[in-house]
Each structure stands twice: as C-alpha cells, then as structure tokens.
Design an enzyme around this catalytic site. Sequence first.
Site, PDB file in Angstrom:
ATOM      1  N   GLN A   1     -49.332  44.429   5.123  1.00 47.79           N
ATOM      2  CA  GLN A   1     -50.628  44.729   4.504  1.00 47.79           C
ATOM      3  C   GLN A   1     -51.431  43.433   4.520  1.00 47.79           C
ATOM      4  O   GLN A   1     -51.260  42.576   3.658  1.00 47.79           O
ATOM      5  CB  GLN A   1     -50.408  45.264   3.089  1.00 47.79           C
TER       6      GLN A   1
ATOM      7  N   ARG B   1     -53.970  45.737  -1.923  1.00 49.79           N
ATOM      8  CA  ARG B   1     -54.689  45.108  -0.822  1.00 49.79           C
ATOM      9  C   ARG B   1     -54.743  46.061   0.376  1.00 49.79           C
ATOM     10  O   ARG B   1     -53.919  46.977   0.508  1.00 49.79           O
ATOM     11  CB  ARG B   1     -54.036  43.792  -0.416  1.00 49.79           C
TER      12      ARG B   1
ATOM     13  N   ALA C   1     -55.297  52.701  -4.266  1.00 48.34           N
ATOM     14  CA  ALA C   1     -54.448  52.435  -3.102  1.00 48.34           C
ATOM     15  C   ALA C   1     -55.179  51.591  -2.056  1.00 48.34           C
ATOM     16  O   ALA C   1     -56.368  51.291  -2.188  1.00 48.34           O
ATOM     17  CB  ALA C   1     -53.986  53.756  -2.504  1.00 48.34           C
ATOM     18  N   HIS C   2     -54.470  51.258  -0.997  1.00 46.11           N
ATOM     19  CA  HIS C   2     -55.043  50.360   0.017  1.00 46.11           C
ATOM     20  C   HIS C   2     -56.247  50.994   0.713  1.00 46.11           C
ATOM     21  O   HIS C   2     -56.287  52.177   0.972  1.00 46.11           O
ATOM     22  CB  HIS C   2     -54.010  49.892   1.031  1.00 46.11           C
ATOM     23  N   ASN C   3     -57.212  50.133   0.987  1.00 44.19           N
ATOM     24  CA  ASN C   3     -58.397  50.511   1.766  1.00 44.19           C
ATOM     25  C   ASN C   3     -59.336  51.464   1.055  1.00 44.19           C
ATOM     26  O   ASN C   3     -60.284  51.964   1.658  1.00 44.19           O
ATOM     27  CB  ASN C   3     -58.004  51.099   3.136  1.00 44.19           C
TER      28      ASN C   3
END
Lengths: 343, 343, 343
Positions: free
Chosen positions: B196, B216, B237-239
Amino acid sequence: MASTLADLAARFGGELLGDGKVVIRQVAPLERAQPDEIGFVSQARYLAQLAHTRAAAVILPPDARDATGLPRILTPNPYLYFARVSALLNPPARPPAGIHPAATVAPDAVIADDASIGAGAVIGSGAAIGARTVIGPNCVVGDHARIGADCLLHANVTVYHRCEVGARAILHSGCVIGADGFGFAPNAGAWEKIPQIGRVLIGDDVEVGACTTIDRGALEDTVIEAGVKLDNLIQVAHNVSIGAHTAIAACTGIAGSAKIGRHCTIGGAAMIFGHIEIADGTRISTNTLITKSLPRAGTYTSALPFSEHEVWQKNAVHMRNLDKLVTRVKDLEKKLKELESKS
Amino acid sequence: MASTLADLAARFGGELLGDGKVVIRQVAPLERAQPDEIGFVSQARYLAQLAHTRAAAVILPPDARDATGLPRILTPNPYLYFARVSALLNPPARPPAGIHPAATVAPDAVIADDASIGAGAVIGSGAAIGARTVIGPNCVVGDHARIGADCLLHANVTVYHRCEVGARAILHSGCVIGADGFGFAPNAGAWEKIPQIGRVLIGDDVEVGACTTIDRGALEDTVIEAGVKLDNLIQVAHNVSIGAHTAIAACTGIAGSAKIGRHCTIGGAAMIFGHIEIADGTRISTNTLITKSLPRAGTYTSALPFSEHEVWQKNAVHMRNLDKLVTRVKDLEKKLKELESKS
Amino acid sequence: MASTLADLAARFGGELLGDGKVVIRQVAPLERAQPDEIGFVSQARYLAQLAHTRAAAVILPPDARDATGLPRILTPNPYLYFARVSALLNPPARPPAGIHPAATVAPDAVIADDASIGAGAVIGSGAAIGARTVIGPNCVVGDHARIGADCLLHANVTVYHRCEVGARAILHSGCVIGADGFGFAPNAGAWEKIPQIGRVLIGDDVEVGACTTIDRGALEDTVIEAGVKLDNLIQVAHNVSIGAHTAIAACTGIAGSAKIGRHCTIGGAAMIFGHIEIADGTRISTNTLITKSLPRAGTYTSALPFSEHEVWQKNAVHMRNLDKLVTRVKDLEKKLKELESKS
C-alpha cells in the site's frame, strides 16, 4: 496458587461431598480437565460429561448431588462459584508499586503510595491515582483526571482531562475515555465546533473493553453508573447515561443523550438513537436498531434472518415494493368481497 | 475566563438588549444555568424555559426579543453564537511550547519552535510539525509525515509515514491515520499482500474521532478534504475520498475507492460499498447500507423499525418467503380476474 | 529501488516481450503511469487503457499478448505479478536493529539480536521477540508474550501477557491482542467477572488491521490460524477460532466460541453469533447477520437494498404487519377457492 477442596468450601461456602484434601490447582472445562483441576456443571444436559472427566473435583447444583462419585461441591449457582474459584487460583499479576522510572508524572499529580505507574505512562497535572491502582505501560491520564482505588488500566488506555473513574474499574487497552463529543453548529456550509466542556464520570466496578470510546459531555457529563460492563469497540456518545449493572456487547453504538436504564442487556452491534430513554431491565437483540424510547422493559429486535444469497436477493427485492403489495392485497380483498356479494 | 455581555456583543456581533455589564463566566443549558452563566434558545418551543432560568443572560433569535426581560443578545443563529461564546470561555488548555524531555524526535524532523511535543511522543525521520501544533503524549508521527499548523493531536494518536494533515486538524486519541489498506492478491488458496504505497492526505479543519481508522491508498492517495468531521470508530478504507464539509457519525464504514461528495451527512453505522460515487449534499440514514452510486442528492435509508421480539420474529420469518408471497398474490389476481370475467 | 524489465522477468517469471532493458522504478495504474513505471491489466475490459498510457511497460495475461506494442510481461495472474513487483520496488523501511534507548525492555525478555525495538516500546518480563522482527514505537508486549520472526508491529500495538504471534505477522496500530473476553456471571443483579485465563494464539503470515481487537480465551485459547487477514475495527471475541487463509473485512464482529472455517471471506460489518460453526470456503456478505451454523459452503446474505427515505419508510412500515399480510393472503386464497368451486 493451589487450594484444597475443603479450603474452597470454607472460603466460598457450598456443601462438600467426598475427599476435601484433594488439591486443586486450576479450573478447566470438564472434558479437558487434568487431575489437579476442577470443573463445573450448571445445566442438567451437561451432566453426561461427568462420566469421562479426569477432573479432581466438580462444582454441581444441589439436585445433581448423586450424578458423580467425584469429590464435589454443591451450590445453587455453580457458574458463579466456578468464577470465584478461578479468581482465587488466577490472581492478576501485579506489577510492583511505585512509579516506573520511564513514566512521566506531573509534579502536582497525587499518586497513592501503593499504586503502580507503568513504563511510558503519562499522568497529567493535578491528576489523582487511587490506592493499589495499576496504570499500565503507555497509558495517558489527562490533567485533573481522577482514577479511584484498586483500578486496573491495561496498556495504552487514554483518559482525557477532568474525567473520573470509580473504584475497581478495569479499562482495557485502546479504550478512550473523554474524547470530544461530535458536536458542530452548521455555518454557511461548514461546521463550527461546539466545545465539549462536560466530563465522563464512571462509577465503581465498571469494565470497559478494548478500543471502546466514551465521549465527554457537551455541557453536562456523560455518566456510566456502577457495575456497567462494556465490551470492545463500543461507541458511547456525549451526554449518554448508562444505568447501573447494564451490560453491552461489542460493536454497539449509542447516540448522544440517550438514557439507558439499569440492568439492561444489549446485544452486539445494536444501534441506539440519541435523546431516547430505555427502561430498566430492557433487552435489546444483536444488530437491532432502536429508534425511539422504550418505556417498558421487554426484548426488542430488528435483525433479519439470513438466507443463501440467491434466495435472499429474490426475496429482498420485494422490500422495495412492499407498500404496493399491500395495496394489491387490499384491492383483492375488496374485489373478492364484491364477487362474494354477487354470488 | 470571563467576559461582560457587552464584550461578547462587541466581539461576536448581534443586538444587545439589557445590562451589558453583566459578567459571564460560563455557558450552560438554561434549566441549570447559574447566575454567572449564559444560555440560548434557538427554537420557539424551548422559550418556556426562560421563565424559570437563573441564567445571567440568554442568546435568542430576533423574533424572540420580547420573550424575556433578561439581558440578551439577538442573533439569527443562537446555537452558533453560543458555540463561539463557549469557545471563548473554554479555551483548550495548551501545554507549553517545546519538546518534552521524554519525547523522542528524529534529528532531521522539523518541529516549529512554538509547537508542543508531549511526553512519550515519537516523531519520525523527516517529519514536519507546524506552528503552534500540539502533539499529545505517546503519539507517534511516522517518517516524513507532515502535520500542519495549529493542529491538536490528543494522546495516543498514530500517523503513519508520509501521511499529511492540514492546518487546524483535531485528531482524537486512538485514531490511526495511514495503516495499510486491505489489499491482497489470491494465490493458490493463500493471500499475497499488495503493498500500500499511497498516502492519506487530510485537509484543513478536519476532526477525526477516537479510534477512527483511515487507511493509506494502495497506489494513489486516500483523501479527506477540508472541513470534514469524522466521529469515533469509523473505518475509511484505502483510496476513499471524502468531499469537503461532509460529516459522518460513529461506527460507519466506507469501503475502498468510494467517492463521497461534499456537504454530505452520513448517519451512524452506515456502510458504504466500494467503488461507488455519492453526490454532493446526500444524506444517508443511520444503519443504512449503500450498495451503489447515488448520482442525485437525497436522503437514503435501509434501516428497519424494531418490534418486540416475539412480534418481530413472527413477521421477519416471512422475509424468507416474500417472493413466494408475491407469486401467491399474482396468482390470486389472475384467478380473480377470471372469476370476474365469468360473473 | 529500480529494476529492468528483464530483471523482473528473471526474478518472477512470465514471458518477456519487447525491450528488457527498460528501467522500472515504480508501479502505477496505467492511466497515470509515468515513463519509468509499470502497470497491469488483468481483465479484457481494461485493455483499452493501453492506448493512452505513458507507462514504460505493462503486465498482461497471455491472451492479451498482442494488445499493445509496449514492453510487456505475460503471466496468468497479472495482479499477483504486479503485487510482487510492487513489493520488490517498495520494500518497507526497516528501522535499525537493536533496542532504542527510549524503549523499556524487561531484563529477562529475550530479544533477537537483529530485532528492532522502537522508542517508547515496552517489552514485558519473559517476553520473546523473534529474529528481524520490528516492534514499533510505543507498542506494549506483555509478560511472557511471544512474537515470532520477521513480524512487523506498527506503532501503538498492544499484545497482552502470554499471547503468541507467529512468523511474518503484520499488526497495525491500535490493534489489541489478548484483552479479556466479555465473561461475567450474574449474581443478585450484578455481574461477577469470570477470569479470562486463555490466550490468543496467532499463526504465521497473519495481518491484523488497525484498532481490531482479539480477546483472549476464557479457559481455552482464541485461535487465529495461519494466513488469516483481518481488516480494521473487527471484534473477535473469546474462544473464537478462525481457520487458515480466511479474510474478513472491516467492522465485522464475531461472538464468543464461533468457529470460522478455512478459506472463508466475510464482508464488512457482518455479525456472527457465538457458538456456531461455519464451513470452510463460506462467503458471508456485507452487513449480514449469521445466527446459526453454516454446515455447507455457499454465499449467505441478509442485507437489505436501500431506497429513497420516503419510499423506504412507506415500505418498511409493513414489516411490522407482514404476518398479518400473509394471513390475509391465505384468507383470500381460501375464499377464492370457495368462490371458484361455486362458479
């Protein structure tokens, strides 16, 4: 730690049958108990386990006195008795009293002589730590916070400034007591923070689970009464009050200013709206959303039964047309009545 | 802190009626205000509280100018005004500037002279801490992370390497900024980790609640725009990107790559699928699951009303046969039509 | 870090087409890749992105060998290949081996020479830290806990006494391993604590997300088998076991003594009752409540589709009368039958 069966009966009561000199070193489930361990049976359907156990002794309800020839103690509440025996045989490890050299304690904090402050712990200005209380490594206790006697704060607990915790509380790692409540005034499309100037007040004998968060009040205090037990990852918003001896399972959320009664039990992942009142002794099921006050004790539920995915999808899609379905049934009832009257 | 009513009006505007020399030391709800405290009423239905209050003064909307003889300030948004008075009277305690001797700061970290780094805090290599920012005790700011000016990181906050936080952010204890997103490639029955390598970028004036986690990005960054307010125990969560001034209540989860618009409000324990887009100004109710994009603002809901347990069970069981019920109704409609055509 | 395309193919396999001397410095999504970056396509519908990418090279499935003239590597699982290239190009920053002077390590703890113990970390008596393992700043590892080789504990992780973690585990900030399970015996309206004397045993290659909590067993152990991946803010209660290579998304809760199989995937915010067994390979959807054992693998769901609020309210209210609706339909069927028999 070890104890004879006779010593246990002398200490905790109950009727001793069989050899009281048997030495008990640990508690265990009957099916894997070793010959120096004690088990228990509280329900008749588990009595069959007695046939094959290797346990040294067993705790039984009075009506099971003849269910085994093993040394045994008869007591009306075997589970409670077992818990007490376990507590005797498994005393929590106590770190030595005193302030660890790697802790940081404000000069004007008041630390009981026999309290233990762990490595890396930080105790703020004017804070008070009670007798025999253990503050674990890397905990942070804010300015003017008060922790009562005989408490156990496991590692990495945070207690914000001015919050208060009663005697014999157990706070698990990662829990956060006294962060700001979620209060903002809208102003031209943005949010302006409402200072959260209340505190969190926690009574005696409360246990708070890992990563559970209890926010401080906006103007008045958030209150957790004596004997409340909170599991992990629970959110308690600002100005909530939780009545004495209520137990709440993990992942539950309680919105601002909700007033939960005493002796309630609340299942996991329940969600409770703000500004409502819940009667003493209420039971709320797992995954249930409570949207309004519950003035009468009872058991309340809104959780759906699962299905295999395809079956579920086929059924659930009709939720979107339930109102139309009801209209169709009404329509059928009307037309049928007309037909019946004609025939 | 204390202020006269006239000073408040000079500072925050509004129309002052009555004795401006009254001294105000604190804000309070009208029903328990002391004679040196100020309260407010924003809605007509609460005006009755004015009759019995002991407050020194009150903040009112202009159309309530004659509702009391108390010293008062008239303003179109009493709640906002009250928030500002409270902020004036309750300035956050500021620890002294400088690096506490029990903090660990990498030699190449850049710490503003007037920033405050608490006991036990750890600041990584190449990290930057802005002017007047307070890093609480036992916080960890990773390598090359950047925290803007005038931020407040309460105790035990974690910011991973390379993440960035804008000015005036408030991060509450236990929140985790920049842990790895949940990304794995399946390989022969096991999971292989996808590094990540994105960051978390947090804008100005953001508040993040206790134990909230913002992961991240996998390849690109997770973005929290300016003015976003996140309550406790929220998973981002990511993104994910969250548009400016959106407010999200506790226990909500947002799955990977969801794009939340600006000025949204999201109720507690909502769950939002990944890879969907939500329009600016959308409202999502408590306990609601959003499974697809919402291109139009509106209020969306999927939470069920609870019932007493036995009543609920009786009803809920039919969810498993809803499709069959619809078929039965269809069948009835068809047969009834046939009967009608005959009669 | 940088690598030529030929080096990548030599290291990870696959068929290299085009210029192997191209230098790759980073991975990126195709649409924003720079001329020294590599992208991938795993599904035919994304092949169109190849037309406009600036990437130096691309990873493709074999049947897309002619989809671009770019230097490329063909491999049956481009996503996995991409993950491995990313891991090569983005090695985690490793702090230097050794015990930071601001860490506190019990004299009888056993720390591998090449392990790294961060600032503010506290390692308890009798604890063991394996080779090359990194313990992040302000982590607390309790007495007699064991952390295997090549683990990475990010900052502010807590591992309670006697818990064990296998090799190559990654524990994210704020996670809590081994807090007491939620076990109390009722006694005259109050709760008496059941000592939680089990441990948490975590296998090799497990990843635990931020603020996830895994409670220690009551009498026996809580077990997380090898290769399990847990996202953030998950609650794992006492005596749960989770089978190897199961992956669980954020905000999920698993109640006590549930036994989850191997190779399961569990969506976010799922809730799983205690004392049930779930078959290997089961899939549970987001927001789904599992109330009983699932002896057969399959996909299981109980999440409702959302609607616009007014539409939802209109429909959902009928949930409270579903049983009556079914009775009305039954009644209609009966009466219609009577009518039909008459006509």
